[in-house]
Motif scaffolding. Structure first.
Motif, PDB file in Angstrom:
ATOM      1  N   SER A 169     -38.157   9.555  19.042  1.00 58.04           N
ATOM      2  CA  SER A 169     -37.552  10.350  17.969  1.00 58.04           C
ATOM      3  C   SER A 169     -38.202  10.075  16.621  1.00 58.04           C
ATOM      4  O   SER A 169     -38.648  10.980  15.924  1.00 58.04           O
ATOM      5  CB  SER A 169     -36.047  10.074  17.901  1.00 58.04           C
ATOM      6  N   GLY A 170     -38.238   8.784  16.249  1.00 56.99           N
ATOM      7  CA  GLY A 170     -38.812   8.443  14.952  1.00 56.99           C
ATOM      8  C   GLY A 170     -38.042   7.302  14.315  1.00 56.99           C
ATOM      9  O   GLY A 170     -37.573   6.390  15.011  1.00 56.99           O
ATOM     10  N   TYR A 171     -37.894   7.379  13.011  1.00 60.69           N
ATOM     11  CA  TYR A 171     -37.280   6.290  12.245  1.00 60.69           C
ATOM     12  C   TYR A 171     -35.981   6.767  11.594  1.00 60.69           C
ATOM     13  O   TYR A 171     -35.938   7.821  10.961  1.00 60.69           O
ATOM     14  CB  TYR A 171     -38.239   5.790  11.168  1.00 60.69           C
ATOM     15  N   LYS A 198     -37.371   5.144  19.881  1.00 60.81           N
ATOM     16  CA  LYS A 198     -38.505   5.604  20.667  1.00 60.81           C
ATOM     17  C   LYS A 198     -38.349   7.076  21.036  1.00 60.81           C
ATOM     18  O   LYS A 198     -37.306   7.514  21.508  1.00 60.81           O
ATOM     19  CB  LYS A 198     -38.634   4.760  21.937  1.00 60.81           C
ATOM     20  N   TYR A 241     -36.318   1.933  14.427  1.00 54.86           N
ATOM     21  CA  TYR A 241     -37.206   2.811  15.210  1.00 54.86           C
ATOM     22  C   TYR A 241     -36.523   3.236  16.498  1.00 54.86           C
ATOM     23  O   TYR A 241     -36.022   2.400  17.266  1.00 54.86           O
ATOM     24  CB  TYR A 241     -38.517   2.094  15.522  1.00 54.86           C
ATOM     25  N   THR A 265     -37.751   9.373   2.537  1.00 55.17           N
ATOM     26  CA  THR A 265     -37.484   8.633   3.779  1.00 55.17           C
ATOM     27  C   THR A 265     -35.987   8.495   4.020  1.00 55.17           C
ATOM     28  O   THR A 265     -35.577   7.704   4.862  1.00 55.17           O
ATOM     29  CB  THR A 265     -38.107   7.220   3.704  1.00 55.17           C
ATOM     30  N   THR A 324     -39.540  11.568  11.364  1.00 54.99           N
ATOM     31  CA  THR A 324     -40.370  11.601  12.575  1.00 54.99           C
ATOM     32  C   THR A 324     -41.596  10.717  12.415  1.00 54.99           C
ATOM     33  O   THR A 324     -41.991  10.353  11.298  1.00 54.99           O
ATOM     34  CB  THR A 324     -40.824  13.041  12.887  1.00 54.99           C
ATOM     35  N   GLN A 325     -42.191  10.386  13.554  1.00 52.17           N
ATOM     36  CA  GLN A 325     -43.398   9.561  13.526  1.00 52.17           C
ATOM     37  C   GLN A 325     -44.506  10.249  12.749  1.00 52.17           C
ATOM     38  O   GLN A 325     -45.272   9.609  12.024  1.00 52.17           O
ATOM     39  CB  GLN A 325     -43.855   9.264  14.957  1.00 52.17           C
ATOM     40  N   LYS A 326     -44.604  11.564  12.901  1.00 55.74           N
ATOM     41  CA  LYS A 326     -45.624  12.328  12.191  1.00 55.74           C
ATOM     42  C   LYS A 326     -45.403  12.231  10.683  1.00 55.74           C
ATOM     43  O   LYS A 326     -46.360  12.037   9.914  1.00 55.74           O
ATOM     44  CB  LYS A 326     -45.584  13.787  12.640  1.00 55.74           C
ATOM     45  N   MET A 345     -43.788   9.832   9.074  1.00 63.86           N
ATOM     46  CA  MET A 345     -44.030   8.454   8.641  1.00 63.86           C
ATOM     47  C   MET A 345     -45.524   8.164   8.556  1.00 63.86           C
ATOM     48  O   MET A 345     -45.981   7.490   7.631  1.00 63.86           O
ATOM     49  CB  MET A 345     -43.357   7.470   9.601  1.00 63.86           C
ATOM     50  N   LYS A 346     -46.307   8.686   9.493  1.00 66.10           N
ATOM     51  CA  LYS A 346     -47.766   8.494   9.443  1.00 66.10           C
ATOM     52  C   LYS A 346     -48.360   9.157   8.211  1.00 66.10           C
ATOM     53  O   LYS A 346     -49.283   8.626   7.588  1.00 66.10           O
ATOM     54  CB  LYS A 346     -48.416   9.052  10.715  1.00 66.10           C
TER      55      LYS A 346
END
Length: 207
Positions: A163-165, A161, A159, A186, A192-194, A196-197
């Motif tokens: 940026s995302g994963y 912070k 992760y 993936t 991105t966090q979006k 991944m959500k």
């Protein structure tokens, strides 16, 4: 021919035991030659005998000889023979299920004593196994259970912070098949966090 020759040798041993007075030994099992020895404690006239009288069990010999060359299946099913044979051919799948439960999902041995915890343990293992079977079907049964679990465990991310994963696993045929089967990816440079959500949302069970 093989089964008959083995039985004939066992019958010879049974006769030798009877003649030598060793046929009275009570311990026996399904493959022991002593299963062909009868033991009685009365004479032919019905009188009580002081000693055990041993003889050759002709009935047992005749019953076994009926199955020479056959593989017999004992079942409580009332289906036709052809249906029972089809079911019997799939017994390996049941054995495989138990093997996977014990090895990959650590169903046993169980180091628990409380009934509720034992039930919870087996329920967790069983649900995991069901999920694996569903995944196996979606992936076209292309991968073994060992390979599937190992690759899933290896799909790690770092992760970053803001940026995302970042995927820290190596892309393989398994990860490609997984992404294709479930409609997400993936293995981009950054997820991105979006994104991944959205992927996590797909995993939620709808009531």
């Amino acid at each position: 021919d093989y089964q008959r020759s083995v039985r004939n040798r066992q019958i010879s041993r049974a006769l030798e035991a009877i003649q030598s007075g060793k046929g009275a030994l009570s311990h026996t099992n399904q493959n022991d030659y002593k299963r062909f020895i009868t033991r009685t404690h009365s004479t032919a006239e019905g009188e009580i005998a002081d000693k055990t009288i041993c003889g050759l069990n002709e009935e047992a010999i005749a019953k076994e000889s009926m199955y020479d060359g056959f593989y017999a299946v004992c079942t409580s099913l009332a289906d036709e023979a052809e249906a029972i044979i089809r079911i019997n051919k799939r017994r390996w799948e049941i054995k495989e299920c138990f093997r996977i439960m014990k090895s990959e999902f650590k169903a046993g041995p169980v180091y628990l004593s409380r009934d509720d915890r034992i039930r919870a343990h087996f329920m967790t293992c069983f649900l995991s196994f069901i999920m694996y079977r569903m995944l196996e079907k979606r992936l076209g049964q292309r991968f073994t259970c060992e390979d599937t679990i190992a690759q899933l465990k290896g799909m790690n991310f770092q992760y970053i912070k803001g940026s995302g994963y970042v995927p820290s696993y190596t892309r393989t045929d398994f990860t490609d098949a997984l992404h294709e089967a479930f409609g997400f990816r993936t293995d981009y440079e950054i997820v991105t966090q979006k994104q991944m959500k959205a992927i996590m949302k797909k995993t939620k069970i709808k009531s």
